[in-house]
Every structure is written in structure tokens, then in C-alpha cells.
Design an enzyme around this catalytic site. Structure first.
Site, short mmCIF file in Angstrom:
data_model
loop_
_atom_site.label_atom_id
_atom_site.label_comp_id
_atom_site.label_asym_id
_atom_site.label_seq_id
_atom_site.Cartn_x
_atom_site.Cartn_y
_atom_site.Cartn_z
N CYS A 405 -21.63 14.08 65.40
CA CYS A 405 -21.21 12.85 64.74
C CYS A 405 -19.81 12.46 65.21
CB CYS A 405 -21.29 13.05 63.22
SG CYS A 405 -21.41 11.53 62.30
N HIS A 523 -26.74 15.13 62.47
CA HIS A 523 -26.25 16.45 62.03
C HIS A 523 -27.38 17.47 62.15
CE1 HIS A 523 -22.33 15.41 60.08
NE2 HIS A 523 -22.86 14.20 60.13
N GLU A 525 -27.30 20.58 62.03
CA GLU A 525 -27.11 21.78 61.20
C GLU A 525 -27.93 21.72 59.91
OE1 GLU A 525 -23.59 19.04 60.03
OE2 GLU A 525 -24.82 19.49 61.80
#
Length: 601
Positions: A405, A523, A525
Site C-alpha cells: 500500500c 494488503h 497479510e
């Protein structure tokens, strides 16, 4: 299974102090029940008046976790998703703000027919009805409703903010009927250094407070540095009116992946299923693959050092929890012990060299000593200059780099300034009047799951995802690459290998000549799981370990489809902390060695 007629509820509360790890306890109970063949869902209740976590500071509440539907929630829902590999929605997170807003909206519509609206029964009824409604929604991708709903009550017993929720759950214990409600109370059994013995009084007082609020614990899950002594269990059983075999020791373990095994070893699942009347319907829990991850996570010695360049919240261990866990998931697969160096972005700036040369030298020493560089998402102006310098260092020195990001955006700014010669290039977020707006506000559909289509299969990202056409990942930022500058950036060597369906939003960039330089708008993750690590984090760890060219791209470690990371074979793991911290009690960092601007536990 199809054998559970009525919904079963396991309610998890916390006493004495906050930060005991009841989120990990609730997640581990869910993992164990799932291993017994039950379909499990989760609900987290939070007593704060915010309707969600969007504006809440990570310094107070940990990271903001983003769900597929775009809901911005607390970190515990991330634990639930990782432990059970499920996909939750915003409705799985109940806040006091949501409940009060819901009740007040009904009052304005006249739904209460002129009655005086009060905490009891209107607020408490709304909480119970919300739980009953959401508990029926499947979260595992299969048809049919779940069989067990785990409800974690946020906050600590005795908090004034929690009173409406406690009253609602007290009423709900009768509403759910016999054998459908089990209360697990997570409490603290400290050891006073001078005395040297485990003290039961805090738990006794916590249980007494629970009883005064109309709830009786069926199980006690006691957080302690070491396993509970037999005499301590007997004392707790006598004073708290809980059977010995329903008192569970949640002592410190090497990493939190051991907690489900800790529960099984003490037959916690049998106690819960007996209370819920499920003993005849379940099978022995099968956690072989899970425990393989937990055991191997303790064994690896060969380190891989990642510099994580951040500006804010370096003193809060869970402000970057999903980032840390995604790196660990990948490091286990790559058979490396993860070492994380926190680099304060502002310390890399030239200004710091003049004002605090020692901090400047230390920050650059950490950056240059790392095997790879990660710049995670963030917001605001702070530290942007240092993050740009980190991206420049990684690009010019062939150091593996992953920008998430904002980490992707600073890489674009750096490239435009250094390679295109556009010295004033910037994001309109940081300079609204910049002559060269590399990044602009594109707020439409900016939060939640969006599909990214690969423009070419001949790139590292596509190969890591398994040479598929697309992937779905979660987003949380409204500033994106300016479509008007894409051509100029690409002509200088940047490759935007992934876009949205329109081709206007740039989702993934790579520098093709670099060993591993990847930036993503999303994202990754948030979708990483133990045993199912994010492909892009795996790429970073593999490249930083010198493994990426050794066949991983040609055979991407078992990745099987284009809807995100799929199962990977686990060979070994990382060593370290786990279900403990400096005080020996809070949730740990999953076995990370953390240095640099170390996270305070």
C-alpha cells in the site's frame, strides 16, 4: 456432522487485567472444536462506543484488521480467521456503538410503539438477537449453518462499559437453554517474586465479580508463567466451584500455535463437549498438520533478517500483528528463523543526521544489515521521506523489497524522482499542489476484497500465485497510482503486472531486472494463514534467503489456485517467544526475534 440440532455457544470472558490473551484462547478453543469435526463461527463483542475500528489508534487497540466485506475491525478477528481459516464479516464484530445505533434507529422509526427505550430490555435484547442471527451464518465456505458459536467478550470483568453485555449474556445463558451454553473465563494466576508461589486470589475475586453479574463459569482458563500446581487447582476448584478437570492451565509456550495442543492435552475439548452435550457426536481431534507447524516453528536456526521501515506505533507489539504473522508463516515454509529489525523511518532522513547522528547511524545500520526490506501500509505524512530512502536503497542495491500500500506508493515516488528526474513528484495526499502527481485519490471501492488480474504470466508475482489469471486481496487505501502517469513510469522500466478489471487501477508493480522488488496496492497479510502463507511474503522471505531462484518460481511450493494462498508443505520453523512477553503474560509475537526500535511488549 449434521448432528447438532440447536446452536451451541461457548462464551469467553476475561478477568483481573487486560491483555491476557483471551483472543488466542478463544481462537484455540475454536481450532480444537473444529478438529473434533464441528463447524465453528466466532463473534467478538467490544464495549466501546465506536461502531468499528476505522478511526481507532493502534497504540490503544492494536492493528485495524480488514475483512473481505471492507469492515475494519479489531485484531482478534484476525486471530479467528488465521486459526480456523474462515472468512468473517463486519457482523461478526458487535460494538456498543453498533448496538446503540441499531436501537436508536428503531426508536426513530417508531418500532417500539412509543415505549420508553432502556438498556434493559432494549439494549440487552438487541445484543442477544444479534448473536442469535449472526451465529447462523456460515463462515467456512460451506452450505448450512455452523454448529458452535464462540462469543468473546471484549474488555475485563468489572468494566462499567461491559455491563450491558454482561447482563445480556446472563439472560442469554437461560435463553439458550440447558446444554447449549458454556462459559470459559480466562483469568490470571500470578507469581509474586518475593513469595514465589502461584496466587489464586485475583482469580477468586474475578469469579466472584462474574457471579455477581449473573454468570457462572463452567471452565477456568488460567494464564500463568508455568503450569498450575495441583494444590492451586484444588484451591481454585473449591473457592470458584469449578471441577478440577475444568480448570485449564494456559501457561507460557514457545509460540501461540502450541495453545490448541495445550488445551487438548488437558482434555479441554472433552470438558466443553460434555457441558454442551456433544460428547457422542464428535471424533478425536486431529491436529497433526497444525502441530507440525507449531513444533517446527521452534527449531530453525538459519536466520533471515528483515528490516521493517515504519514511523508510528513502534512501541506497540500488535500494531503490525498481521505483518509479523505473515512474515512468520512465510519464514516457516522457507525454513528460516525470522529476525525483525524495526527501523524508524524518520531516523533515515538527512534532518536526523544533523539533529541526532547516533539515531541516524543506527537506523541506516539496521537497514544495511538486513537481508530484505519491508515497508508496510500507513497513513499521514510522518516518515514518508525515510520510507522513500528505504525504497531507493533497496532498488539501487538489489536488496529484496516488498512495499504494501503506502510501501508501494513511496517506491513509485522514489522511482519518479530518481529515474524519471521529476524532483517534485509526490502523492496528492502529501502535497496537493505537486506538479507531478504520481498518486491521486481514487476513493471508489477502496476498502475490502477486490480482484487483481495479472497482465502477464511472465512475472514473479503471477508465478508465486501459481500462474493464475487473478487473485483476490483486501484493500484499505483511497490513494492509488495516477493513470495519467502509468505510461511514463512503464517507459522507464516499471512493470505494472497486475490491475483491476478496468485496467485503470494499478495493483502490482515489479522491477523486472531486480531480484525481488514488488509493490502492491492491497494488503496480502490479511489473507495469510499458518500453512497457507501469502505468496508475496513467501517471495520476500525466499528472495532474502537466496532461495527464490532455486526452483520456487518454477514450482511455487504447492500453490494451487488463483483465489489466494493455498496449502504449502511445512518443513521447519522459527524459534522464540510465543504465548508470553516481557511480563510473561500477554500474547506474544509468534516466535520472532525483534530488535532495532524494538516493539514494547
Amino acid at each position: 456432522m449434521g448432528g447438532v440440532e440447536k446452536m451451541k455457544y461457548v462464551v469467553v470472558t476475561s478477568g483481573v487485567v487486560s491483555g491476557l490473551g483471551n483472543g488466542v484462547a478463544a481462537s484455540s478453543i475454536g481450532a480444537v472444536l473444529k478438529a473434533c469435526g464441528l463447524r465453528v463461527t466466532f463473534i467478538k463483542t467490544d464495549p466501546y462506543l465506536n461502531t468499528d475500528s476505522r478511526t481507532m489508534s493502534p497504540s490503544e487497540n492494536g492493528e485495524v484488521f480488514v475483512l473481505d466485506d471492507g469492515s475494519e475491525v479489531g485484531i482478534d478477528l484476525g486471530n479467528y480467521e488465521r486459526f480456523l481459516d474462515v472468512e468473517l464479516t463486519g457482523d461478526n464484530n458487535i460494538t456498543a456503538g453498533k448496538i446503540y445505533q441499531h436501537v436508536l434507529d428503531k426508536e426513530r422509526r417508531g418500532d417500539y410503539l412509543g415505549k420508553t427505550v432502556q438498556v434493559i430490555p432494549h439494549i440487552t435484547d438487541a445484543i442477544q438477537e444479534w448473536i442469535e442471527r449472526v451465529a447462523l451464518i456460515p463462515v467456512d465456505g460451506r452450505e448450512g449453518r455452523p454448529e458452535v458459536c464462540i462469543v468473546e467478550l471484549g474488555g475485563t470483568i468489572g468494566d462499567i462499559e461491559s455491563r450491558p453485555f454482561m447482563e445480556a449474556l446472563s439472560q442469554f445463558s437461560y435463553r439458550a437453554e440447558h446444554n447449549n451454553f458454556c462459559l470459559v473465563h480466562v483469568s490470571l494466576v500470578p507469581v509474586i517474586d518475593i513469595v514465589g508461589e502461584q496466587k489464586t486470589k485475583p482469580t477468586q475475586c474475578s469469579v466472584q465479580s462474574l457471579r455477581e453479574l449473573g454468570l457462572k463459569p463452567n471452565l477456568l482458563a488460567c494464564r500463568s508463567t508455568t503450569p498450575l500446581n495441583k494444590n492451586v487447582k484444588e484451591k481454585l476448584s473449591q473457592s470458584c466451584h469449578v471441577p478440577d478437570d475444568c480448570i485449564i492451565s494456559l501457561n507460557n509456550v514457545p509460540n501461540i500455535w502450541h495453545v490448541p495442543s495445550l488445551l487438548i492435552d488437558q482434555k479441554c475439548h472433552e470438558a466443553i463437549m460434555g457441558i454442551l452435550g456433544l460428547a457422542r457426536l464428535t471424533v478425536e481431534p486431529k491436529l497433526d498438520a497444525w502441530m507440525n507447524i507449531a513444533r517446527t516453528c521452534d527449531q530453525l536456526l538459519a536466520p533471515v533478517r528483515i528490516a521493517v521501515v515504519v514511523e508510528k506505533y513502534t512501541n506497540v507489539s500488535n500494531a503490525y500483528q498481521s505483518i509479523l504473522e505473515a512474515m512468520l508463516h512465510a519464514s516457516v515454509v522457507c525454513q528460516r528463523r525470522l529476525v525483525v529489525d524495526w527501523v524508524p523511518a524518520s531516523d533515515l532522513d538527512v534532518e536526523t543526521a544533523n539533529e541526532s547522528p547516533d539515531l541516524h547511524e543506527k537506523a541506516w545500520g539496521l537497514l544495511k544489515g538486513a537481508d530484505g526490506v519491508l515497508v508496510p501500509g500507513g497513513c499521514g505524512h510522518g516518515g514518508v521521506g525515510g520510507k522513500i530512502l528505504a525504497a531507493k536503497y533497496a532498488r539501487e542495491n538489489n536488496v529484496p523489497y516488498l512495499g504494501i500500500c503506502l510501501g508501494m506508493q513511496v517506491a513509485i515516488i522514489e522511482f519518479a524522482r530518481s529515474v524519471l528526474g521529476l524532483k517534485d513528484a509526490n502523492s496528492t495526499e502529501f502535497d496537493a499542489g505537486t506538479r507531478y502527481p504520481c498518486l491521486i485519490e481514487m476513493p471508489e471501492a477502496c476498502v475490502g476484497s477486490r480482484r487483481t488480474f495479472f497482465r502477464t504470466m511472465d512475472c514473479k508475482s503471477a508465478k508465486l500465485y501459481g500462474s493464475v489469471n487473478y487473485t483476490d486481496e483486501r484493500h484499505r487505501r483511497r490513494y492509488e497510482v495516477n493513470p495519467d502517469m502509468v505510461g511514463e513510469l512503464e517507459s522507464a522500466g516499471v512493470e505494472f503486472v497486475g490491475t483491476d478489471e478496468t485496467g485503470d487501477r494499478m495493483e502490482i508493480l515489479e522491477l523486472p531486472w531486480h531480484p525481488y522488488f514488488v509493490g502492491v496496492q492491497f494488503h496480502p497479510e490479511f489473507r495469510s494463514r499458518p500453512g497457507k502463507p501469502s505468496p508475496l511474503f513467501t517471495g520476500l522471505i525466499a528472495a532474502s534467503s537466496g532461495l527464490l531462484d532455486a526452483g520456487m518460481l518454477q514450482s511455487p511450493a504447492g500453490l494451487e489456485n488463483g483465489n489466494g494462498p493455498v496449502s504449502m508443505k511445512v518443513a521447519s520453523g522459527a524459534s522464540g517467544g510465543g504465548y508470553a512477553n516481557a511480563s510473561g503474560l500477554e500474547e506474544g509475537l509468534l516466535g520472532l526475534h525483534v530488535s532495532g526500535a524494538a516493539l514494547a511488549h
